[in-house]
Design an enzyme around this catalytic site. Sequence first.
Site, PDB file in Angstrom:
ATOM      1  N   SER A 276       0.820  -1.214   0.000  1.00  0.00           N
ATOM      2  CA  SER A 276       0.000   0.000   0.000  1.00  0.00           C
ATOM      3  C   SER A 276       0.853   1.263   0.000  1.00  0.00           C
ATOM      4  O   SER A 276       0.552   2.225  -0.714  1.00  0.00           O
ATOM      5  CB  SER A 276      -0.958   0.002   1.189  1.00  0.00           C
ATOM      6  OG  SER A 276      -0.279  -0.164   2.411  1.00  0.00           O
ATOM      7  N   HIS A 306      -1.917  -8.788   1.725  1.00  0.00           N
ATOM      8  CA  HIS A 306      -1.514  -7.566   2.413  1.00  0.00           C
ATOM      9  C   HIS A 306      -2.504  -7.166   3.508  1.00  0.00           C
ATOM     10  O   HIS A 306      -2.171  -7.175   4.682  1.00  0.00           O
ATOM     11  CB  HIS A 306      -1.370  -6.424   1.393  1.00  0.00           C
ATOM     12  CG  HIS A 306      -0.831  -5.142   1.966  1.00  0.00           C
ATOM     13  ND1 HIS A 306      -0.119  -5.066   3.141  1.00  0.00           N
ATOM     14  CD2 HIS A 306      -0.909  -3.861   1.513  1.00  0.00           C
ATOM     15  CE1 HIS A 306       0.235  -3.811   3.375  1.00  0.00           C
ATOM     16  NE2 HIS A 306      -0.248  -3.056   2.415  1.00  0.00           N
ATOM     17  N   HIS A 352       7.171 -12.659  10.585  1.00  0.00           N
ATOM     18  CA  HIS A 352       7.222 -11.372   9.891  1.00  0.00           C
ATOM     19  C   HIS A 352       8.459 -11.373   9.003  1.00  0.00           C
ATOM     20  O   HIS A 352       9.488 -11.949   9.348  1.00  0.00           O
ATOM     21  CB  HIS A 352       7.273 -10.212  10.883  1.00  0.00           C
ATOM     22  CG  HIS A 352       7.028  -8.875  10.253  1.00  0.00           C
ATOM     23  ND1 HIS A 352       8.020  -8.152   9.643  1.00  0.00           N
ATOM     24  CD2 HIS A 352       5.876  -8.152  10.130  1.00  0.00           C
ATOM     25  CE1 HIS A 352       7.502  -7.025   9.177  1.00  0.00           C
ATOM     26  NE2 HIS A 352       6.216  -6.996   9.459  1.00  0.00           N
ATOM     27  N   ARG A 361       3.501  -3.767  17.965  1.00  0.00           N
ATOM     28  CA  ARG A 361       2.089  -3.452  17.717  1.00  0.00           C
ATOM     29  C   ARG A 361       1.191  -4.535  18.311  1.00  0.00           C
ATOM     30  O   ARG A 361       0.060  -4.254  18.715  1.00  0.00           O
ATOM     31  CB  ARG A 361       1.843  -3.295  16.212  1.00  0.00           C
ATOM     32  CG  ARG A 361       2.633  -2.162  15.571  1.00  0.00           C
ATOM     33  CD  ARG A 361       2.486  -2.157  14.053  1.00  0.00           C
ATOM     34  NE  ARG A 361       2.974  -3.398  13.477  1.00  0.00           N
ATOM     35  CZ  ARG A 361       2.819  -3.744  12.191  1.00  0.00           C
ATOM     36  NH1 ARG A 361       2.175  -2.944  11.365  1.00  0.00           N
ATOM     37  NH2 ARG A 361       3.291  -4.886  11.755  1.00  0.00           N
ATOM     38  N   ASP A 407      -1.287  -8.558  13.319  1.00  0.00           N
ATOM     39  CA  ASP A 407      -2.558  -9.134  12.867  1.00  0.00           C
ATOM     40  C   ASP A 407      -3.062 -10.236  13.795  1.00  0.00           C
ATOM     41  O   ASP A 407      -4.234 -10.614  13.726  1.00  0.00           O
ATOM     42  CB  ASP A 407      -2.403  -9.682  11.453  1.00  0.00           C
ATOM     43  CG  ASP A 407      -2.004  -8.604  10.469  1.00  0.00           C
ATOM     44  OD1 ASP A 407      -2.706  -7.585  10.407  1.00  0.00           O
ATOM     45  OD2 ASP A 407      -0.980  -8.761   9.787  1.00  0.00           O
TER      46      ASP A 407
END
Length: 469
Positions: A276, A306, A352, A361, A407
Amino acid sequence: MSIAFRASSTTLKTVSRLHTPVLASGLRLLSTSAKPKSLKDTLKEIAPAKQAEVKEIRAKYGNKVLGETTVDMAYGGMRGIKGLIYETSLLDAEEGIRFRGYTIPECQKLLPAAEGGEEPLPEGLFWLLVTGQIPTKEQVKQLSADWAARSAIPAHVEDILDRCPPNLHPMSQLSLAVTALQSESSFAKAYQNGVPKTEYWDYFYEDANDLIAKLPNIAARIYRNVFKDGKVPDIDPSLDYAANFSKLLGYSDPKFIELMRLYLTIHSDHEGGNVSAHATHLVGSALSDPYLSFAAGMNGLAGPLHGLANQEVLRWILKMKDAIGAEPTEAQITEYIWATLKSGQVVPGYGHAVLRKTDPRYICQREFALKHLPNDPMFQVVSKMYDIVPKVLTEHGKTKNPWPNVDAHSGVLLQHFNFTEQEYYTVLFGVSRSLGVMAGLIWDRILGLPIERPKSLTTDAIKKMFADK
């Protein structure tokens, strides 16, 4: 490159398009004495020094080698190739994302929070991304009011969204609406009128802030049309960005509003190489205005590799609960994870491409859950997975980073507050990501970065390159 600054008043420019409450707020803003220095004025002060710094760096190090590029990198999605300038954030393999040098825990500590709240306000994070400076509470309030004053969307965009069939994916509707907003682009009009290159950034700044300000209205209209009654409340000029977005979505729970403040902040930026961010930068490098550039970025975010990861995590957890029960034991979860891996599948939300520790996060979302929803059944499952999955993946031996990423947690938090429309989750991600990529676009134009045009090769060209070596 030198830089020119155009005298303008955003508040006056937008006054004619505003609803009465927002108009009143804008007029109050104009009449306030001793206003704090605005974001744009701050940017005007720091931009020349940054331009000079980049000019010096290119003169001194322009012919230095950044790194090696291999054939595997070319075939492997250009992963690891150092070939972009993106000023707003940098990903550290050990500490996670740094926003202008600040870690997420530092941002949580230093960025202003809402009155009575604890989580950082997205407006403060945007200020940091644009300027590299921690804003004051007054500056953040000023930016909140400015975005509220810019928030109205044109009638033709409302009409387009209202005519969309409910089975058109929310991300497709978001892309459609943002593209239709291009009619409002200050830069597109200025470019047609021959604006000097040194002023491009000024119009990009206006478009970027207009776009960010209008996204809650657009995103909420999509949500209300597809999943609710189609009625969208008015923006409240006294509220911050996340509080207004929550209000438009139909949520008034203070804890949910705090979650939105955290969510919009931590999902905002993640270097410039993700799809993005890179798509937005790439299209913007052709001098496509911020609306067209952001629409391109959102079309990339809509891809399952994504922007759909948190949905995949949630579906995996729900599928596991269906298979082994609503309150699974650690032994049952361990067995289910091994069954997943032996079937050739992955455990979504873990691992990751860059990070080699637990994603910060993830940690800040876990801390939010421990504080606000410690007894939530889904959180308790996620918490057990946090202890179990890394051990299993390490024993499995095929994952470089066995730790959870962002996520692995966000979907469960949304579910707790009965925000269950999973198809819409990527739109939330998109609203958040606007903060990072718009800050990046502004700096692209300040620094005068050229159109992006990397060299490509064919397989035959690679074979010939190494045939005699």
